[in-house]
Scaffold this active site. Structure first.
Site, PDB file in Angstrom:
ATOM      1  N   ASP A 148      13.262  -0.545   5.264  1.00 52.27           N
ATOM      2  CA  ASP A 148      12.039  -0.233   3.653  1.00 52.27           C
ATOM      3  C   ASP A 148      11.488   1.208   4.695  1.00 52.27           C
ATOM      4  O   ASP A 148      10.664   0.725   5.027  1.00 52.27           O
ATOM      5  CB  ASP A 148      11.847  -1.904   3.773  1.00 52.27           C
ATOM      6  CG  ASP A 148      10.018  -1.878   3.269  1.00 52.27           C
ATOM      7  OD1 ASP A 148      10.120  -0.795   1.938  1.00 52.27           O
ATOM      8  OD2 ASP A 148       9.472  -3.038   3.320  1.00 52.27           O
ATOM      9  N   HIS A 172       3.914  -5.039   3.324  1.00 53.91           N
ATOM     10  CA  HIS A 172       5.491  -3.942   3.485  1.00 53.91           C
ATOM     11  C   HIS A 172       4.823  -3.310   5.127  1.00 53.91           C
ATOM     12  O   HIS A 172       3.449  -3.085   5.166  1.00 53.91           O
ATOM     13  CB  HIS A 172       5.595  -2.894   2.691  1.00 53.91           C
ATOM     14  CG  HIS A 172       6.406  -3.277   1.424  1.00 53.91           C
ATOM     15  ND1 HIS A 172       7.452  -3.456   1.069  1.00 53.91           N
ATOM     16  CD2 HIS A 172       5.792  -3.443   0.460  1.00 53.91           C
ATOM     17  CE1 HIS A 172       7.804  -3.724   0.059  1.00 53.91           C
ATOM     18  NE2 HIS A 172       6.450  -3.821  -1.128  1.00 53.91           N
TER      19      HIS A 172
END
Lengths: 559, 559
Positions: free
Chosen positions: A201, A372
């Site tokens: 990610d 995130h």
């Protein structure tokens, strides 16, 4: 088997084929192929860019999967966000293979399948953290992670060419609200075994440090509840952030308030989360909107959708006084438990301004954490897995570049860092990584029931119409003589306010008549040429008069 | 004069009438009125909201000034940014009164007047810091401030009812690049005399602390130049930020690079700033774009417009490879010396991603400082002026609210803090402040040469067309019998890709024929009714088939 044949088999690579997610934000979907097996990780949608006028959403083009349908073994889904599951109901109609995911993810997918009447025809299987499934020559292990939705998983994809670790969307939360911390030990174990490639990610790769724990938001809520004991509290957040809603409910219970859920997606996801045991609501805490009148303001909390300023969401309608059941009272405390996604700043600001105008107090700082990983978390995952190849995923191009720079600093060989584009076919072996092919991977536009019937020409027309409006010129001609029998009539929309521009319209008619006379004089009978003459002369005239360029549509009827 | 009459005169208030700038960002314009004198502070434009499709810009509605034209003594302009001067060329056509401003501001205004052929007909006067002008019963003193453009001024407006201090856009820069620090002493002196009202910039009121000095950006530039000695450097910034450009030139000279200016507004403003002595460029440093080929990359710096991702600006065209003279080379270092204005994030990100794709290195952090005061600076201005009334200006509604909260903390009586809307007429005396009237103050939309000819109906049509496109149905009827002579012909634009939707179009024609038959059967001859019948039946059919709602335009011709 001869030595030489053996060698060739060993050298065969696993193919990684992103079919979306690298040119746009969202629409994550990646195929992994080895000989006659293909598995697909995620199948998301993306929301339209500003220039995609009138488009509802964008789904992946799965032509490559259709062409290799006999190889496709299943969809493996990392978590239940739209950009990872939203394409499924469209794609499953063509690629009807089983769907594998964790419990909450499957629950959310089932809601979608119901809406699209696909529940019966779709095989699906709930997988637990730590469990593996065999699909063709692949084995896929689900690894526990943390994210802004429960039950998010990373995947260890075991292929004959080596292990690929795909993080999905993730963060490291040492004190998660629900469940446990990301399974860092397993990432370490896999690293010791040897990881061929890490697909990690990139969303927050520009942010230094660590993302705060989800739990820190709960502390903020408690403080805000303690400071605002007299008034109603309204909190807008993402419907899918079950842990966030859990914490609001916790604060509500602590401060003796009832909770109302507003917005269709909020109600849907909470009912799924509650059924499956992902949220704990004490009895008699949730009440219906209609019951609010039985309580005083200090006994109420509303949890609502619309934290991104979406025009049709509950909060925007409340702020604009167009909600049928709820209106702002002076003193209401409204909390945005969210950050605006880039591009939504103006809409969010509009809602905030509207709320202030109605007399609310608005809080939008320190009431959200990201889902995130920031730089230090990304570094940790690299240090645990020590991959040979790094393939940054999830992010705009600038994020992928920054991620590549970070990976290089962490010791990955520069030549082994691969920034892919959607459609690239990357073949990986232990010896080398190379792009060996390019497959179709444009997004497909969905507008109403139409999937793919709006393309560039239609969008260009919408753009033209939106900026300049149009003029329609209709004239009826006699079949043989080409004499004008009726018209020219001029109808305009989106161009000027006609009542105040009568002169302009009269003159435009005059210009069209001139063009028709000219054609008649010259003996031009070809309709195409007549139309071009009308268009050109009218266009010149209007540009001179208004410096505008409306779409001009000449229509000729023949009697 | 009798005692009573005297008392009445003393009690007469000064009126403050914002004609823009409070409902939108930008379009700052405020009238000050006392008896038969009106002065107007600033006359800006604003850029269209997302829903103002096709609109170029928005200018203030000065109906109130037109109605009181005999009272209006002049425009007093605080600085040369578009949101403070951009409306002038439009408004001066109706309100032809003198314009007063500092030297650079007048220089920039003159560029605009030239473009609009108004230079000869407009009186203008350069005012120095510390100087005062008398306009009717008002005296206006220009006070030195700091901002992201040179020559910015605050105004002390002396009226018979008291002194009003208007800060304009400002920050406090103790080490400015050009000129001196804001005249804090004068603010203090005025405070000692007694300030009736303070109208203070709210833009950065949500930010704690102090805005950094412009000079800090110069240090960043030096560092970046030192670290990137081998490649070309391209820096995007606001054309009007002359001090920023000065610092880039300083770094360029220090590191032996030539400077190229790109973008029309950049070249224009730099030439004005240079003529008037606001920027110092050593000889032989500036070169033309065409001369770049004579230098190596390490000898060049480009300064360009487009830092907000504006599609037509130089940098966007360079990034998209559509610039005729300049293209990105791998290794180019591109610096964004700017922050995206809310709403521009996506366009800016697009340009950044495009630049990375072309192989550039992109820097967009720590290369910009704001031109507006943060909380500590606003506090300082309040502490120096100690106004009786606080009227927050320049900001969205949320900023005005936060500003009001800050003013209250700084000791202004809550009842003396006035948040105004555009059009409010606030009357101020030493005893009281009240809104006594409301005047017309909507923005006027400019589209091409048209000023005000695009209103809500036209915008609504553009919105409808942009989302759904349109279908035109044309039919020619016989005058008396209403029999169909030609058609129905259906033409669509922006609806579906017609070649792939032939069936849909055939069926649509069938539906229209049905509607026409129905009318004929029922003996309906009224065209309005026939059109409604066509529209309704076609609309129902298309919604059922496509879940879309195009604009449907039936046109009937008669022969």
């Amino acid at each position: 088997m001869k030595e030489k044949e053996k060698e060739e088999i060993v050298k065969k690579g696993v193919k990684i084929i992103p079919l979306g997610g690298l040119e746009q934000i969202g629409m994550n979907i990646t195929a992994f192929e080895y000989e006659d097996s293909i598995i697909v990780v995620d199948c998301g949608l993306s929301f339209p860019d500003d220039e995609m006028l009138g488009i509802d959403l964008v789904i992946p083009d799965v032509t490559y999967l259709k062409e290799n349908i006999h190889k496709v073994k299943g969809f493996v889904i990392t978590h239940g966000h739209e950009d990872h599951i939203g394409g499924l109901p469209y794609v499953l109609k063509d690629i009807n293979v089983p769907v594998y995911a964790t419990k909450l993810t499957i629950g959310i997918i089932e809601n979608k399948l119901k809406e699209h009447n696909l529940l019966k025809s779709t095989k699906r299987k709930v997988i637990k953290y730590g469990q593996s499934i065999n699909l063709g020559c692949f084995r896929i292990e689900f690894i526990r992670t943390n994210h802004s939705i429960a039950d998010a998983a990373a995947l260890a994809i075991y292929s004959p060419a080596g292990i690929i670790v795909h993080t999905g969307d993730f963060k490291i939360d040492y004190t998660p609200v629900f469940g446990q911390t990301i399974d860092l030990q397993r990432f370490g174990e896999l690293g010791k075994k040897g990881v061929l490639a890490l697909m990690c990610d990139s969303t927050n790769v520009e942010r230094p440090g660590f993302t705060m724990s989800e739990r820190s938001v709960g502390i903020s809520f408690d403080n805000i509840f303690a400071e605002n004991k007299l008034h109603r509290i309204i909190i807008a957040t993402f419907a899918s952030n079950v842990d966030r809603v859990q914490q609001i409910i916790n604060s509500a219970v602590k401060f003796g308030r009832k909770v109302v859920l507003e917005g269709r997606s909020m109600v849907n996801i909470m009912s799924t989360a509650s059924e499956l045991g992902y949220i704990t609501v004490p009895e008699n805490v949730l009440i219906e909107t209609e019951m609010m009148k039985n309580y005083t303001d200090d006994q109420l909390v509303l949890i609502t959708t619309g934290s991104q300023g979406e025009a049709m969401a509950a909060l925007s309608r409340i702020a604009a006084s167009t909600h049928r059941k709820i209106s702002i009272k002076p003193g209401d405390t409204v909390i945005f438990s969210s950050h605006p996604i880039p591009g939504n700043e103006r809409s969010v600001n509009k809602v905030i301004n509207d709320l202030y105008r109605q007399g609310a107090k608005v809080i939008y700082q320190d009431t959200h954490v990201s889902g995130h990983a920031c730089q230090e978390e990304i570094k940790l995952i690299y240090s645990l897995t020590r991959p040979k190849y790094a393939i940054p995923v999830h992010g705009e191009y600038k994020h992928l570049i920054k991620h590549a720079e970070l990976a290089e600093k962490l010791g990955v060989d520069k030549n082994n860092i691969k920034i892919l584009s959607s459609g690239d076919v990357l073949e990986l072996t232990d010896e080398k990584a190379q792009i060996v092919d390019k497959v179709q991977a444009q997004g497909i536009l969905v507008d109403g029931l139409g999937v793919g019937d709006v393309g560039n020409i239609v969008l260009r027309d919408r753009q033209h119409l939106s900026e300049n409006g149009l003029l329609i010129v209709v004239v009826t001609l006699e079949k043989h003589s080409n004499q004008v029998l009726a018209g020219p009539d001029i109808v305009s929309r989106g161009f000027v306010y006609v009542r105040e521009s009568e002169n302009l319209m009269d003159e435009a008619r005059y210009v069209v008549n001139g063009a028709l006379d000219k054609c008649l004089d010259k003996g031009i009978t070809d309709w195409g040429k007549i139309k071009t003459e009308i268009k050109d002369s009218l266009s010149d005239y209007l540009w001179k008069k208004t410096k505008r360029n409306p779409m001009i549509l000449p229509i000729i009827m023949e009697v």
